[in-house]
Design a protein around this motif. Structure first.
Motif, PDB file in Angstrom:
ATOM      1  N   ASP A 152      -9.326   3.509 -18.171  1.00 19.57           N
ATOM      2  CA  ASP A 152      -8.568   4.691 -17.771  1.00 19.57           C
ATOM      3  C   ASP A 152      -8.825   4.964 -16.298  1.00 19.57           C
ATOM      4  O   ASP A 152      -9.684   5.768 -15.930  1.00 19.57           O
ATOM      5  N   THR A 153      -8.078   4.293 -15.438  1.00 23.46           N
ATOM      6  CA  THR A 153      -8.285   4.446 -14.001  1.00 23.46           C
ATOM      7  C   THR A 153      -7.749   5.771 -13.467  1.00 23.46           C
ATOM      8  O   THR A 153      -7.981   6.088 -12.294  1.00 23.46           O
ATOM      9  N   THR A 154      -7.058   6.550 -14.308  1.00 22.98           N
ATOM     10  CA  THR A 154      -6.649   7.882 -13.867  1.00 22.98           C
ATOM     11  C   THR A 154      -7.849   8.806 -13.702  1.00 22.98           C
ATOM     12  O   THR A 154      -7.719   9.899 -13.155  1.00 22.98           O
ATOM     13  N   GLN A 155      -9.019   8.356 -14.151  1.00 21.55           N
ATOM     14  CA  GLN A 155     -10.240   9.134 -13.924  1.00 21.55           C
ATOM     15  C   GLN A 155     -10.663   9.092 -12.462  1.00 21.55           C
ATOM     16  O   GLN A 155     -11.384   9.977 -11.991  1.00 21.55           O
ATOM     17  N   ILE A 156     -10.244   8.055 -11.735  1.00 20.99           N
ATOM     18  CA  ILE A 156     -10.692   7.901 -10.348  1.00 20.99           C
ATOM     19  C   ILE A 156      -9.531   7.853  -9.355  1.00 20.99           C
ATOM     20  O   ILE A 156      -9.755   7.814  -8.146  1.00 20.99           O
ATOM     21  N   MET A 157      -8.281   7.842  -9.850  1.00 26.80           N
ATOM     22  CA  MET A 157      -7.102   7.819  -8.986  1.00 26.80           C
ATOM     23  C   MET A 157      -6.045   8.719  -9.608  1.00 26.80           C
ATOM     24  O   MET A 157      -6.158   9.122 -10.765  1.00 26.80           O
ATOM     25  N   SER A 158      -4.985   9.016  -8.843  1.00 30.60           N
ATOM     26  CA  SER A 158      -3.931   9.882  -9.364  1.00 30.60           C
ATOM     27  C   SER A 158      -2.615   9.552  -8.690  1.00 30.60           C
ATOM     28  O   SER A 158      -2.572   8.826  -7.686  1.00 30.60           O
ATOM     29  N   PHE A 159      -1.524  10.087  -9.231  1.00 28.42           N
ATOM     30  CA  PHE A 159      -0.213   9.937  -8.618  1.00 28.42           C
ATOM     31  C   PHE A 159      -0.024  11.011  -7.557  1.00 28.42           C
ATOM     32  O   PHE A 159      -0.274  12.193  -7.813  1.00 28.42           O
ATOM     33  N   ALA A 160       0.443  10.611  -6.375  1.00 28.82           N
ATOM     34  CA  ALA A 160       0.660  11.572  -5.297  1.00 28.82           C
ATOM     35  C   ALA A 160       1.780  12.546  -5.627  1.00 28.82           C
ATOM     36  O   ALA A 160       1.780  13.691  -5.162  1.00 28.82           O
ATOM     37  N   SER A 161       2.759  12.103  -6.435  1.00 31.96           N
ATOM     38  CA  SER A 161       3.876  12.945  -6.839  1.00 31.96           C
ATOM     39  C   SER A 161       4.424  12.416  -8.157  1.00 31.96           C
ATOM     40  O   SER A 161       4.112  11.295  -8.562  1.00 31.96           O
ATOM     41  N   PRO A 162       5.253  13.192  -8.851  1.00 35.24           N
ATOM     42  CA  PRO A 162       5.823  12.704 -10.110  1.00 35.24           C
ATOM     43  C   PRO A 162       6.662  11.447  -9.947  1.00 35.24           C
ATOM     44  O   PRO A 162       6.847  10.704 -10.907  1.00 35.24           O
ATOM     45  N   GLU A 163       7.179  11.193  -8.736  1.00 35.95           N
ATOM     46  CA  GLU A 163       8.004  10.009  -8.510  1.00 35.95           C
ATOM     47  C   GLU A 163       7.197   8.785  -8.092  1.00 35.95           C
ATOM     48  O   GLU A 163       7.749   7.696  -7.923  1.00 35.95           O
ATOM     49  N   SER A 164       5.895   8.925  -7.913  1.00 37.33           N
ATOM     50  CA  SER A 164       5.066   7.818  -7.421  1.00 37.33           C
ATOM     51  C   SER A 164       5.026   6.667  -8.419  1.00 37.33           C
ATOM     52  O   SER A 164       4.999   6.879  -9.634  1.00 37.33           O
ATOM     53  N   VAL A 165       5.027   5.457  -7.904  1.00 36.37           N
ATOM     54  CA  VAL A 165       4.943   4.248  -8.724  1.00 36.37           C
ATOM     55  C   VAL A 165       3.489   3.821  -8.909  1.00 36.37           C
ATOM     56  O   VAL A 165       3.123   3.285  -9.943  1.00 36.37           O
ATOM     57  N   PHE A 166       2.652   4.077  -7.902  1.00 36.10           N
ATOM     58  CA  PHE A 166       1.273   3.605  -7.919  1.00 36.10           C
ATOM     59  C   PHE A 166       0.286   4.760  -7.984  1.00 36.10           C
ATOM     60  O   PHE A 166       0.509   5.821  -7.389  1.00 36.10           O
ATOM     61  N   LEU A 167      -0.824   4.539  -8.649  1.00 31.69           N
ATOM     62  CA  LEU A 167      -1.974   5.419  -8.527  1.00 31.69           C
ATOM     63  C   LEU A 167      -2.606   5.204  -7.158  1.00 31.69           C
ATOM     64  O   LEU A 167      -2.729   4.065  -6.693  1.00 31.69           O
ATOM     65  N   THR A 168      -3.012   6.281  -6.497  1.00 33.03           N
ATOM     66  CA  THR A 168      -3.645   6.190  -5.185  1.00 33.03           C
ATOM     67  C   THR A 168      -4.847   7.123  -5.135  1.00 33.03           C
ATOM     68  O   THR A 168      -5.084   7.922  -6.044  1.00 33.03           O
TER      69      THR A 168
END
Length: 287
Positions: A152-168
């Motif tokens: 679960d890499t969303t623990q350490i990264m997130s989407f900049a906006s709802p339209e984002s393709v990549f976690l950053t």
């Protein structure tokens, strides 16, 4: 959309989570100028795996001899990952600009499982997107992780906006590596493997010093002033909030958008030859 090592040319994205389980700068001159602290942190992370199975990361343009691979701005590039065990693979990009993103999985390409011994190419044929290398010049890194269970890499990264393709992430490289290490520490060392590659982004030989590109801004405050490299160059259109500047020199530039009763928008951007760089500008009202 500029992310990772490349400009991503894509078809409309799906709404799937990038971590869903799959069905099966010019100022940067050489590797010697890279932070030894960052190199040591990455090496320490990759050495923590139990090496119970192997993972190999490669690009469509391998290095010549012992040198790092060189990719030219504008080139289309593809990566392959080969794991010796059935696993889920994750690919992260660390650019010379400091931008960090998870290239795989993403909201378009959510299927990140590989079979034992299989070389899987990303983007695969018919994936609906492609990577083309973008400036600035400098050393970029790719970090690959294969795990026998989903992470679960969303623990350490997130989407900049709802339209984002990549976690950053806005973390520094060392901060990101530390958080990735903590995430991998939640599973046994023998259940994951890692690999990394560095490559140099170079300008094409045909790039003349007088090459230019275009900047296009879309803002939310129609009268905001636009400064490039601390010089006032105009203002956003009152109704549309748009601003367009042509024949801007190729390279990295500083941007500031300023308006009364709103927070300044400050960022950097890169102009590629004969291309348009588009930026969405949002300024928060003062409280």
């Amino acid at each position: 959309m500029t992310i990772g090592i490349a400009n991503m040319n894509s078809e409309p994205s799906s709404s799937e989570s990038p971590n869903s389980e799959a069905s099966s700068s010019d100022a940067t001159s050489s590797p010697e100028n890279s932070s030894l602290e960052n190199v040591d942190a990455l090496t320490a992370l990759l050495n923590r795996s139990g090496r119970a199975f192997g993972l190999e990361l490669s690009s469509s343009k391998p290095p010549i001899g012992q040198a790092v691979a060189t990719h030219i701005i504008g080139e289309t590039v593809q990566f392959s990952l080969t794991a010796s065990e059935n696993s889920f693979v994750y690919l992260f990009s660390i650019r010379s600009t400091g931008t960090i993103a998870q290239l795989l999985p993403n909201t378009i390409d959510t299927h990140n499982s590989v079979s034992a011994g299989q070389s899987k190419f990303f983007p695969h044929q018919g994936a609906g997107y492609s990577f083309s290398v973008e400036g600035p010049t400098g050393i970029n890194k790719l970090v690959a992780v294969a795990s026998k269970m989903p992470l679960d890499t969303t623990q350490i990264m997130s989407f900049a906006s709802p339209e984002s393709v990549f976690l950053t992430t806005n973390d520094s490289e060392n901060e990101f590596i530390a958080k990735l290490t903590q995430l991998l520490n939640t599973i046994a060392p023998q259940l994951w493997a890692g690999d990394s590659k560095s490559f140099y982004v170079a300008q094409p030989s045909w790039l003349a010093p007088d090459k230019t590109g275009t900047l296009f801004l879309k803002g939310n405050v129609g009268y905001a002033s636009v400064f490039i490299n601390d010089e006032l160059v105009g203002a956003l259109e009152p109704i549309t909030g748009h601003f367009r500047l042509e024949e801007l020199a190729v390279g990295e530039h500083d941007l500031k958008v300023s308006a009364d009763n709103h927070a300044n928008y400050i960022s950097t951007f890169f102009i590629n030859p004969d291309l348009t760089t588009e930026l969405d500008i949002f300024q928060q009202p003062d409280r």
